[in-house]
Design a protein around this motif. Structure first.
Motif, PDB file in Angstrom:
ATOM      1  N   PRO A 156     115.577 -13.443 -38.071  1.00  0.00           N
ATOM      2  CA  PRO A 156     115.799 -14.076 -36.662  1.00  0.00           C
ATOM      3  C   PRO A 156     117.128 -13.616 -36.444  1.00  0.00           C
ATOM      4  N   LEU A 157     117.127 -12.923 -35.317  1.00  0.00           N
ATOM      5  CA  LEU A 157     118.537 -12.558 -34.514  1.00  0.00           C
ATOM      6  C   LEU A 157     119.131 -13.749 -33.894  1.00  0.00           C
ATOM      7  N   LEU A 158     118.469 -14.809 -33.503  1.00  0.00           N
ATOM      8  CA  LEU A 158     119.116 -15.954 -32.779  1.00  0.00           C
ATOM      9  C   LEU A 158     118.516 -17.276 -33.574  1.00  0.00           C
ATOM     10  N   GLU A 159     119.136 -18.432 -33.009  1.00  0.00           N
ATOM     11  CA  GLU A 159     118.991 -19.380 -33.715  1.00  0.00           C
ATOM     12  C   GLU A 159     117.331 -19.979 -33.385  1.00  0.00           C
ATOM     13  N   THR A 160     117.194 -19.526 -32.183  1.00  0.00           N
ATOM     14  CA  THR A 160     115.463 -19.751 -31.629  1.00  0.00           C
ATOM     15  C   THR A 160     114.593 -19.075 -32.596  1.00  0.00           C
ATOM     16  N   GLY A 161     114.919 -18.223 -33.418  1.00  0.00           N
ATOM     17  CA  GLY A 161     114.116 -17.429 -34.296  1.00  0.00           C
ATOM     18  C   GLY A 161     113.423 -16.171 -33.720  1.00  0.00           C
ATOM     19  N   LEU A 162     114.020 -15.777 -32.535  1.00  0.00           N
ATOM     20  CA  LEU A 162     113.572 -14.560 -32.070  1.00  0.00           C
ATOM     21  C   LEU A 162     114.049 -13.280 -33.121  1.00  0.00           C
ATOM     22  N   THR A 163     113.403 -12.558 -32.979  1.00  0.00           N
ATOM     23  CA  THR A 163     113.367 -11.214 -33.748  1.00  0.00           C
ATOM     24  C   THR A 163     113.858  -9.978 -33.032  1.00  0.00           C
ATOM     25  N   ALA A 164     113.940  -8.848 -33.599  1.00  0.00           N
ATOM     26  CA  ALA A 164     114.154  -7.588 -32.980  1.00  0.00           C
ATOM     27  C   ALA A 164     112.787  -7.232 -32.071  1.00  0.00           C
ATOM     28  N   ASN A 224     113.362  -6.775 -23.049  1.00  0.00           N
ATOM     29  CA  ASN A 224     114.674  -5.812 -22.565  1.00  0.00           C
ATOM     30  C   ASN A 224     114.049  -4.669 -21.613  1.00  0.00           C
ATOM     31  N   GLY A 225     112.776  -5.002 -21.356  1.00  0.00           N
ATOM     32  CA  GLY A 225     112.294  -3.920 -20.401  1.00  0.00           C
ATOM     33  C   GLY A 225     112.223  -2.610 -20.823  1.00  0.00           C
ATOM     34  N   LYS A 226     112.352  -1.530 -19.847  1.00  0.00           N
ATOM     35  CA  LYS A 226     112.569  -0.327 -20.318  1.00  0.00           C
ATOM     36  C   LYS A 226     113.483   0.331 -21.340  1.00  0.00           C
ATOM     37  N   GLU A 227     114.698  -0.449 -21.166  1.00  0.00           N
ATOM     38  CA  GLU A 227     115.454  -0.193 -22.566  1.00  0.00           C
ATOM     39  C   GLU A 227     114.914  -0.369 -23.601  1.00  0.00           C
ATOM     40  N   GLY A 228     114.337  -1.536 -23.974  1.00  0.00           N
ATOM     41  CA  GLY A 228     113.758  -1.957 -25.276  1.00  0.00           C
ATOM     42  C   GLY A 228     112.535  -1.155 -25.472  1.00  0.00           C
ATOM     43  N   LEU A 229     111.993  -0.628 -24.757  1.00  0.00           N
ATOM     44  CA  LEU A 229     110.472   0.077 -25.112  1.00  0.00           C
ATOM     45  C   LEU A 229     110.405   0.789 -26.407  1.00  0.00           C
ATOM     46  N   PRO A 230     111.682   2.086 -26.467  1.00  0.00           N
ATOM     47  CA  PRO A 230     111.756   2.664 -27.788  1.00  0.00           C
ATOM     48  C   PRO A 230     111.774   1.784 -28.938  1.00  0.00           C
ATOM     49  N   LEU A 231     112.629   0.657 -29.050  1.00  0.00           N
ATOM     50  CA  LEU A 231     112.705   0.016 -30.267  1.00  0.00           C
ATOM     51  C   LEU A 231     111.215  -0.705 -30.378  1.00  0.00           C
ATOM     52  N   LEU A 232     110.833  -1.438 -29.463  1.00  0.00           N
ATOM     53  CA  LEU A 232     109.429  -1.865 -29.574  1.00  0.00           C
ATOM     54  C   LEU A 232     108.540  -1.130 -30.165  1.00  0.00           C
ATOM     55  N   THR A 233     108.276   0.051 -29.628  1.00  0.00           N
ATOM     56  CA  THR A 233     107.533   1.431 -30.282  1.00  0.00           C
ATOM     57  C   THR A 233     107.806   1.406 -31.615  1.00  0.00           C
ATOM     58  N   LEU A 244     107.293 -12.855 -24.004  1.00  0.00           N
ATOM     59  CA  LEU A 244     108.613 -12.232 -23.117  1.00  0.00           C
ATOM     60  C   LEU A 244     108.636 -10.970 -22.320  1.00  0.00           C
ATOM     61  N   ALA A 245     107.437 -10.050 -22.904  1.00  0.00           N
ATOM     62  CA  ALA A 245     106.945  -9.093 -21.971  1.00  0.00           C
ATOM     63  C   ALA A 245     106.359  -9.432 -20.803  1.00  0.00           C
ATOM     64  N   VAL A 246     105.713 -10.431 -20.468  1.00  0.00           N
ATOM     65  CA  VAL A 246     105.121 -10.790 -19.534  1.00  0.00           C
ATOM     66  C   VAL A 246     106.202 -11.677 -18.663  1.00  0.00           C
ATOM     67  N   SER A 247     106.720 -12.386 -19.059  1.00  0.00           N
ATOM     68  CA  SER A 247     107.990 -13.031 -18.432  1.00  0.00           C
ATOM     69  C   SER A 247     109.027 -12.424 -17.764  1.00  0.00           C
ATOM     70  N   THR A 248     109.126 -11.411 -18.530  1.00  0.00           N
ATOM     71  CA  THR A 248     110.298 -10.419 -17.778  1.00  0.00           C
ATOM     72  C   THR A 248     109.476  -9.185 -17.042  1.00  0.00           C
ATOM     73  N   ASN A 249     108.254  -9.415 -16.658  1.00  0.00           N
ATOM     74  CA  ASN A 249     107.350  -8.457 -15.711  1.00  0.00           C
ATOM     75  C   ASN A 249     107.623  -6.880 -16.091  1.00  0.00           C
ATOM     76  N   HIS A 250     107.422  -6.656 -17.484  1.00  0.00           N
ATOM     77  CA  HIS A 250     107.692  -5.365 -18.078  1.00  0.00           C
ATOM     78  C   HIS A 250     105.941  -5.058 -18.580  1.00  0.00           C
ATOM     79  N   LEU A 251     105.207  -4.530 -17.484  1.00  0.00           N
ATOM     80  CA  LEU A 251     103.978  -4.026 -17.948  1.00  0.00           C
ATOM     81  C   LEU A 251     103.744  -3.192 -18.924  1.00  0.00           C
ATOM     82  N   PRO A 252     104.763  -1.880 -18.968  1.00  0.00           N
ATOM     83  CA  PRO A 252     104.562  -0.782 -20.161  1.00  0.00           C
ATOM     84  C   PRO A 252     104.508  -1.771 -21.482  1.00  0.00           C
TER      85      PRO A 252
END
Length: 105
Positions: free
Chosen positions: A5-13, A20-29, A51-59
């Motif tokens: 986890p990167l944050l106290e909420t347990g969210l990971t990379a 993080n939308g378009k900027e996060g897509l390479p890391l997600l892949t 999170l991808a849905v909530s941020t409206n990131h269809l790719p």
């Protein structure tokens, strides 16, 4: 460790990349290519798809579903991806239509 986890909420990379939308897509892949479980959840049951849905990131939504993300998973509030899409004014109809086409209703 990609599940650390990167944050106290347990969210990971994976979660952060999905949010993080378009900027996060390479890391997600890269994380998915490395075999990270797309359905890994945080302390409150949030998965990367939420999170991808909530941020409206269809790719990112498409990539996650193609790589095995379950569209029916619910967070601790009982919300699945479609509920999150419909409750967020920033989410466009294309995201909702994609989820519906994948059988989530």
């Amino acid at each position: 460790d990609p599940y650390l986890p990167l944050l106290e909420t347990g969210l990971t990379a994976l979660h952060v990349a999905a949010a993080n939308g378009k900027e996060g897509l390479p890391l997600l892949t890269a994380l998915l290519d490395a075999g990270v479980d797309p359905n890994w959840d945080s302390q409150d049951g949030t998965v990367a798809l939420h999170l991808a849905v909530s941020t409206n990131h269809l790719p990112a939504v498409r990539l996650l579903v193609e790589r095995g993300a379950r569209i029916d998973l619910r967070n601790d509030e009982g919300e699945d991806a479609l509920h999150l899409a419909l409750s967020s004014p920033q989410v466009e109809a294309t995201v909702v239509d994609f989820l519906l086409a994948k059988g989530l209703d």
